[in-house]
Design a protein around this motif. Structure first.
Motif, short mmCIF file in Angstrom:
data_model
loop_
_atom_site.label_atom_id
_atom_site.label_comp_id
_atom_site.label_asym_id
_atom_site.label_seq_id
_atom_site.Cartn_x
_atom_site.Cartn_y
_atom_site.Cartn_z
N GLY A 1 3.77 0.80 5.70
CA GLY A 1 3.49 1.77 4.66
C GLY A 1 4.63 2.74 4.44
N PHE B 1 -3.46 5.86 3.95
CA PHE B 1 -3.95 4.67 3.26
C PHE B 1 -3.54 3.39 4.00
CE2 PHE B 1 -4.48 7.47 -0.46
CZ PHE B 1 -5.74 7.05 -0.88
N SER B 2 -2.37 3.40 4.62
CA SER B 2 -1.95 2.24 5.40
C SER B 2 -2.83 2.06 6.62
CB SER B 2 -0.49 2.41 5.84
OG SER B 2 0.37 2.51 4.72
N THR C 1 -4.49 -8.22 -1.96
CA THR C 1 -3.81 -6.96 -2.27
C THR C 1 -2.86 -7.12 -3.45
OG1 THR C 1 -3.90 -6.31 0.06
CG2 THR C 1 -2.31 -5.16 -1.33
N ALA D 1 -5.99 0.56 5.48
CA ALA D 1 -5.80 -0.87 5.23
C ALA D 1 -5.77 -1.66 6.54
CB ALA D 1 -4.50 -1.09 4.46
N VAL E 1 0.84 -1.20 0.00
CA VAL E 1 0.00 0.00 0.00
C VAL E 1 0.87 1.25 0.00
CG1 VAL E 1 -1.64 1.35 1.36
CG2 VAL E 1 -1.99 -1.10 1.08
N THR F 1 -2.03 0.80 -11.17
CA THR F 1 -0.83 0.26 -10.54
C THR F 1 0.16 -0.32 -11.56
OG1 THR F 1 -1.94 -1.87 -10.23
CG2 THR F 1 -2.05 -0.28 -8.41
N TYR G 1 2.90 1.51 -3.51
CA TYR G 1 2.08 1.91 -4.66
C TYR G 1 1.54 3.32 -4.50
CZ TYR G 1 2.03 -2.45 -7.28
OH TYR G 1 2.39 -3.52 -8.06
N THR G 2 1.19 3.71 -3.28
CA THR G 2 0.69 5.07 -3.06
C THR G 2 1.75 6.10 -3.45
OG1 THR G 2 -0.74 4.35 -1.25
CG2 THR G 2 -0.20 6.71 -1.36
#
Length: 314
Positions: free
Chosen positions: A227, A101-102, A132, A105, A76, A142, A79-80
């Motif tokens: 993250g 975002f982490s 994921t 998740a 996460v 992605t 990719y973010t």
């Protein structure tokens, strides 16, 4: 006149540990001045796994939970940062977004599942990690199966971070910060609540601790560590691929925590270092080094089942 004052043993032991730690830090700082790029890359990779191991140690070691899909949080963050930097956003501004975002998740995996225990929780976390990875492999944003490439390396106060020494020091600073945060958490009120739940969840609930909410905090904080590590991994490698976040990655991080000693901050760091450095030291024997590494791990688990540096429990 002869003094009869004596220094307590616990203070002398603490002084010795401080001196040893200071020597280690000085050696780490000076190492890039004499080491080649290969050595610096290996040590940087060890630093990276230390951060991940410290994060997973919060979940497994502190709270006594099971997580077989920890690489999902790492994915996460990676990719973010990869998506946002390719869109033109400054790398340092992507970090708080990756943290958010982490956290989400962590809530997504922890909220509905933390009422489960033992094998059931292990299966759910394993499934979350695979979901994921497969999702990242099939989404256009992605990069699909090819992943993201051409991620720009960051700069700090106008200085571009492009050399191996730059990321060596950067990841070392991250390890220090992660260790400080993990230490403070372990000795906090929340940390003590995690330990109570780990030892006896029913007794902890009887004491007024909310097991589900407290365990959720462990997942969320562990997700933040993963993250942030993923964000820095993305810009260091300048590419992110779905295969990087396979189950084997989660297993490696879990192995580092167990090998070092679950619940022990120094154990997580030691386990990650051994896990990364041992195969490299025996690289000269070729593919057989994996066999030797496996045999050594089995021997350690037989004679040191609590890990190389286990936590002391009263």
């Amino acid at each position: 006149m002869r003094s009869h004052l004596r220094i307590p043993e616990r203070f002398s032991g603490t002084k010795g540990r401080i001196v040893s730690l200071a020597v280690i830090i000085i050696l780490i700082i000076l190492l890039p001045l004499v080491a080649n790029n290969y050595v610096k890359e290996v040590i940087t990779n060890a630093f990276f796994y230390m951060i991940l191991a410290l994060g997973l140690n919060i979940v497994i070691g502190y709270a006594g939970l099971v997580d077989l899909g920890y690489a999902a949080f790492f994915a996460v963050g990676a990719y973010t940062t990869g998506i946002l930097t390719k869109a033109g956003l400054n790398f340092w501004l992507t970090i708080p977004i990756a943290v958010i975002f982490s956290l989400i998740a962590g809530v997504v995996i922890g909220g509905p599942t933390l009422r489960l225990r033992s094998d059931y929780l292990a299966i759910v976390t394993l499934g979350f990690g695979e979901i994921t990875r497969i999702t990242a492999r099939n989404l256009k944003i992605t990069g699909g199966a090819s992943g993201l490439v051409g991620i720009r390396k960051p700069s700090l106060f106008g200085y571009p971070l492009t050399h191996s020494s730059d990321f060596y020091y950067l990841f070392f600073i991250l390890v220090v910060l992660a260790a400080i945060v993990a230490f403070r958490l372990h000795n906090s009120r929340l940390g003590r609540a995690w330990q109570y739940i780990r030892e006896d969840e029913d007794a902890a609930a009887a004491m007024g601790i909310d097991p589900v909410r407290t365990k959720l905090y462990a997942y969320m904080l562990g997700a933040v560590f993963g993250g942030v590590a993923g964000s820095f991994f993305a810009v260091k490698m300048t590419a992110v691929s779905p295969e990087t976040f396979a189950f084997t990655q989660s297993a490696m991080i879990l192995m580092a925590v167990i090998l070092g000693g679950m619940g022990k901050l120094a154990g997580a760091i030691l386990g990650a270092m051994v896990l990364v450095l041992f195969p490299e030291v025996f690289r000269t024997i070729g593919q057989s080094r994996q066999l030797v590494f496996g045999i050594v791990l089995i021997i350690i688990m037989i004679f040191r089942p609590q890990g190389l540096w286990p936590e002391r429990r009263n």
